[in-house]
Design a protein around this motif. Structure first.
Motif, mmCIF file in Angstrom:
data_model
loop_
_atom_site.group_PDB
_atom_site.id
_atom_site.type_symbol
_atom_site.label_atom_id
_atom_site.label_comp_id
_atom_site.label_asym_id
_atom_site.label_seq_id
_atom_site.Cartn_x
_atom_site.Cartn_y
_atom_site.Cartn_z
ATOM 1 N N ILE A 1 -4.575 10.006 29.584
ATOM 2 C CA ILE A 1 -3.523 9.054 29.205
ATOM 3 C C ILE A 1 -2.786 9.566 27.960
ATOM 4 O O ILE A 1 -1.556 9.554 27.895
ATOM 5 N N ARG A 2 -3.560 10.038 26.965
ATOM 6 C CA ARG A 2 -2.944 10.522 25.731
ATOM 7 C C ARG A 2 -2.035 11.722 26.015
ATOM 8 O O ARG A 2 -0.918 11.822 25.492
ATOM 9 N N LEU A 3 -2.541 12.642 26.865
ATOM 10 C CA LEU A 3 -1.751 13.834 27.210
ATOM 11 C C LEU A 3 -0.435 13.442 27.886
ATOM 12 O O LEU A 3 0.641 13.935 27.502
ATOM 13 N N LEU A 4 -0.516 12.551 28.861
ATOM 14 C CA LEU A 4 0.696 12.134 29.581
ATOM 15 C C LEU A 4 1.658 11.412 28.648
ATOM 16 O O LEU A 4 2.871 11.607 28.718
ATOM 17 N N ARG A 5 1.112 10.592 27.754
ATOM 18 C CA ARG A 5 1.954 9.880 26.796
ATOM 19 C C ARG A 5 2.696 10.883 25.901
ATOM 20 O O ARG A 5 3.913 10.767 25.697
ATOM 21 N N MET B 1 -7.722 1.835 22.570
ATOM 22 C CA MET B 1 -9.105 1.827 23.052
ATOM 23 C C MET B 1 -9.243 2.660 24.321
ATOM 24 O O MET B 1 -10.232 3.377 24.503
ATOM 25 N N ILE B 2 -8.260 2.554 25.203
ATOM 26 C CA ILE B 2 -8.268 3.377 26.426
ATOM 27 C C ILE B 2 -8.269 4.862 26.054
ATOM 28 O O ILE B 2 -9.075 5.644 26.574
ATOM 29 N N GLU B 3 -7.400 5.254 25.129
ATOM 30 C CA GLU B 3 -7.290 6.674 24.760
ATOM 31 C C GLU B 3 -8.569 7.199 24.118
ATOM 32 O O GLU B 3 -8.867 8.389 24.200
ATOM 33 N N ARG B 4 -9.319 6.308 23.468
ATOM 34 C CA ARG B 4 -10.600 6.723 22.864
ATOM 35 C C ARG B 4 -11.781 6.570 23.830
ATOM 36 O O ARG B 4 -12.921 6.834 23.469
ATOM 37 N N GLY B 5 -11.514 6.172 25.058
ATOM 38 C CA GLY B 5 -12.585 6.034 26.057
ATOM 39 C C GLY B 5 -13.469 4.827 25.797
ATOM 40 O O GLY B 5 -14.621 4.801 26.229
ATOM 41 N N GLU B 6 -12.929 3.840 25.105
ATOM 42 C CA GLU B 6 -13.725 2.667 24.737
ATOM 43 C C GLU B 6 -13.534 1.505 25.707
ATOM 44 O O GLU B 6 -14.147 0.448 25.514
ATOM 45 N N ARG B 7 -12.690 1.664 26.695
ATOM 46 C CA ARG B 7 -12.514 0.628 27.705
ATOM 47 C C ARG B 7 -12.727 1.215 29.097
ATOM 48 O O ARG B 7 -12.528 2.424 29.318
ATOM 49 N N SER C 1 1.541 9.477 40.943
ATOM 50 C CA SER C 1 0.603 8.834 41.866
ATOM 51 C C SER C 1 -0.743 8.609 41.174
ATOM 52 O O SER C 1 -1.065 9.258 40.170
ATOM 53 N N LEU C 2 -1.515 7.692 41.733
ATOM 54 C CA LEU C 2 -2.875 7.476 41.239
ATOM 55 C C LEU C 2 -3.671 8.781 41.289
ATOM 56 O O LEU C 2 -4.415 9.097 40.365
ATOM 57 N N SER C 3 -3.503 9.511 42.378
ATOM 58 C CA SER C 3 -4.233 10.767 42.560
ATOM 59 C C SER C 3 -3.894 11.768 41.455
ATOM 60 O O SER C 3 -4.765 12.456 40.924
ATOM 61 N N GLU C 4 -2.606 11.806 41.103
ATOM 62 C CA GLU C 4 -2.150 12.714 40.025
ATOM 63 C C GLU C 4 -2.709 12.240 38.669
ATOM 64 O O GLU C 4 -3.189 13.060 37.878
ATOM 65 N N LEU C 5 -2.685 10.945 38.455
ATOM 66 C CA LEU C 5 -3.197 10.400 37.188
ATOM 67 C C LEU C 5 -4.680 10.707 37.017
ATOM 68 O O LEU C 5 -5.150 10.979 35.919
ATOM 69 N N LEU C 6 -5.415 10.656 38.136
ATOM 70 C CA LEU C 6 -6.874 10.827 38.070
ATOM 71 C C LEU C 6 -7.319 12.285 38.140
ATOM 72 O O LEU C 6 -8.498 12.546 38.381
ATOM 73 N N LYS C 7 -6.385 13.211 37.949
ATOM 74 C CA LYS C 7 -6.771 14.627 37.831
ATOM 75 C C LYS C 7 -7.343 14.840 36.438
ATOM 76 O O LYS C 7 -6.675 15.365 35.550
ATOM 77 N N LEU C 8 -8.596 14.438 36.266
ATOM 78 C CA LEU C 8 -9.174 14.376 34.920
ATOM 79 C C LEU C 8 -9.627 15.739 34.416
ATOM 80 O O LEU C 8 -10.045 15.862 33.268
ATOM 81 N N GLU C 9 -9.509 16.737 35.279
ATOM 82 C CA GLU C 9 -9.855 18.088 34.826
ATOM 83 C C GLU C 9 -8.778 18.617 33.875
ATOM 84 O O GLU C 9 -9.017 19.521 33.087
ATOM 85 N N ILE C 10 -7.558 18.045 33.984
ATOM 86 C CA ILE C 10 -6.454 18.482 33.141
ATOM 87 C C ILE C 10 -6.609 17.835 31.770
ATOM 88 O O ILE C 10 -6.371 16.655 31.610
ATOM 89 N N ASN C 11 -7.035 18.605 30.800
ATOM 90 C CA ASN C 11 -7.326 18.045 29.483
ATOM 91 C C ASN C 11 -6.387 18.599 28.426
ATOM 92 O O ASN C 11 -5.856 19.693 28.544
ATOM 93 N N GLU C 12 -6.264 17.806 27.410
ATOM 94 C CA GLU C 12 -5.526 18.229 26.224
ATOM 95 C C GLU C 12 -6.438 19.188 25.464
ATOM 96 O O GLU C 12 -7.633 18.960 25.337
ATOM 97 N N MET C 13 -5.861 20.250 24.973
ATOM 98 C CA MET C 13 -6.652 21.195 24.183
ATOM 99 C C MET C 13 -6.594 20.779 22.712
ATOM 100 O O MET C 13 -5.517 20.630 22.157
ATOM 101 N N GLY C 14 -7.752 20.625 22.108
ATOM 102 C CA GLY C 14 -7.837 20.360 20.663
ATOM 103 C C GLY C 14 -7.408 18.967 20.259
ATOM 104 O O GLY C 14 -7.049 18.172 21.095
#
Lengths: 77, 77
Positions: free
Chosen positions: B14-18, B41-47, B64-77
């Motif tokens: 969510i943070r990366l997309l934002r 709270m969502i961005e910190r994984g608290e919800r 799409s939901l499928s694109e949003l849930l590509k959780l392997e795509i992470n922000e670096m650092g």
């Protein structure tokens, strides 16, 4: 996609994946740890599952969250 | 993927997309209709968001939901 529609589509996706695996609701209940009643309600779009529970379904079907949430893939009829 | 890990990864997504949209948490709050506190709270994984709320995020980011849930795509650092 309307908010309620997403629950119906998710339910259809779960049912399709369950049938593709040739599992009964009882089987999916046992493998996921969810109550059979919860499985039935999910498949009918009557529950709004949390991300943690969606993740349990993905793990149970041994697919990624992204793959599980491809809600365009529907069961016909 | 462990159950709690999925909340952290979703928050990072969510943070990366934002940030890719050059939105503040305030912007995302306004566009999604969620309270800024909930976004934080969502961005910190608290919800543990529901499928309906995940769907609202997907609609807000216009993916799409499928694109949003590509959780392997992470922000670096």
């Amino acid at each position: 996609m309307s908010k309620d529609n997403v629950l119906i589509k998710f339910g259809n996706r779960i049912r399709l994946l369950r049938k593709q695996n040739d599992w009964s609701q009882e089987d999916l209940s046992f493998k996921s740890g969810f109550h059979r009643t919860y499985i039935g309600m999910i498949e009918r779009g009557e529950r709004n599952p949390s991300l943690k529970n969606i993740s349990v379904f993905a793990n149970t079907f041994n697919i990624s969250l992204s793959e599980l949430l491809k809600l365009e893939i529907n069961e016909m009829g």
